[in-house]
Design a protein around this motif. Structure first.
Motif: not given
Length: 320
Positions: A96, A99-106, A297-298
């Protein structure tokens, strides 16, 4: 001839005995023993009448020794026991967080990591350092030494908890590099070998980490592309540049691409740039065109796209 000295006094021995030895006061017996030593010294040695009693001299040395021994003894404290290593949270928790890191939900990632602040486990600690790193970027504080210190401390804790954790070494290299930059050129130079060590250690522990291979390759190229005055600055403090080569850098970039094809746009850009520096313009153009074709993407992808476009226009577009 036996000579007595009016300067001789038992007070010196008494004063000495008042100091603590090995953490305790001397007993009366020890006081009498030292008094006897004083008397014996004064009654068994012949000196010129003008000399002062040697007892005061030797007593001073003895007192100094006792004080030093006492200070050393009393300052010694038992070393704190190492903090026990906690078990990692369940795999789904780590998934989890990743996944937050990969989806940039920092922001959410930083909030989630606060639940594990007291957990002494390398898998959590390096993720905490990573989350803080990205949060500092969001706040525009990544160049602030005081703020970066928190990330440095956490990643050091991760390595203390498990020196064999490859991700901890990867993030130690990344964070220490940025931290040294915030402290100036001299500190950055002093950190060169530290950064290289942690990158190489990460590869040793996990040879399939494509990101670390790219970072180590860029370590070589950045050193090679230092300006004249930057090279002079490095040699002033280190004597000579650390060993580096474009061939080794290219080998690392290509290996990273083999492990994770087109996974990081910046690696493709590095391959194209390095081929051009080595004189292979055809391969350089191929990899720059691949870079231009990758999805953005980033935020780093956007920067890479801009760099690749400038590079392509400069080296491969004919101007009239």
């Amino acid at each position: 001839m036996i000579t007595r000295y009016s300067g001789c006094s038992k007070r010196a021995c008494t004063l000495i005995s008042s100091y603590r030895v090995n953490g305790r006061s001397q007993t009366r017996t020890e006081m009498r023993t030292k008094t006897g030593m004083c008397r014996e010294l004064c009654t068994t040695t012949t000196f010129n009448n003008r000399q002062k009693c040697p007892t005061n001299y030797w007593s001073g040395l003895l007192a100094a020794g006792i004080i030093a021994a006492s200070a050393e003894t009393e300052s010694e404290e038992p070393a704190p026991e190492p903090r026990p290593i906690d078990p990692p949270p369940p795999p789904q928790v780590l998934e989890y967080l990743d996944n937050l890191y990969d989806t940039q939900q920092y922001l959410e990632l930083q909030h989630s990591m606060t639940r594990y602040e007291d957990l002494n486990n390398a898998e959590i600690l390096w993720r905490r350092a990573r989350a803080l790193w990205e949060w500092l970027y969001m706040k525009g504080k990544r160049k602030n030494t005081a703020d970066l210190q928190g990330a440095v401390d956490i990643i050091d804790q991760a390595l203390a908890a498990d020196e064999t954790n490859s991700s901890a070494h990867r993030w130690k290299a990344i964070i220490s590099n940025e931290y040294s930059k915030s402290m100036g050129m001299k500190q950055q130079i002093q950190n060169l070998e530290t950064m290289k060590y942690h990158l190489e250690r990460a590869i040793e522990l996990n040879p399939s980490d494509a990101t670390v291979l790219t970072l180590l390759g860029s370590w070589h190229t950045e050193l090679l592309e230092l300006s004249w005055w930057e090279r002079k600055f490095v040699t002033t403090f280190k004597g000579e540049l650390p060993a580096c080569s474009r061939e080794e850098a290219l080998e690392l970039f290509l290996k990273a691409e083999e492990i994770s094809p087109k996974a990081w746009n910046r690696n493709l850009l590095y391959i194209g740039e390095t081929y051009l520096r080595l004189g292979d313009k055809q391969k350089a153009k191929h990899y720059i065109e691949l870079t231009l074709d990758q999805p953005v993407v980033t935020e780093d992808d956007e920067l890479v796209l801009e760099e690749a476009e400038r590079f392509y226009r400069k080296h491969f577009v004919l101007t009239l």
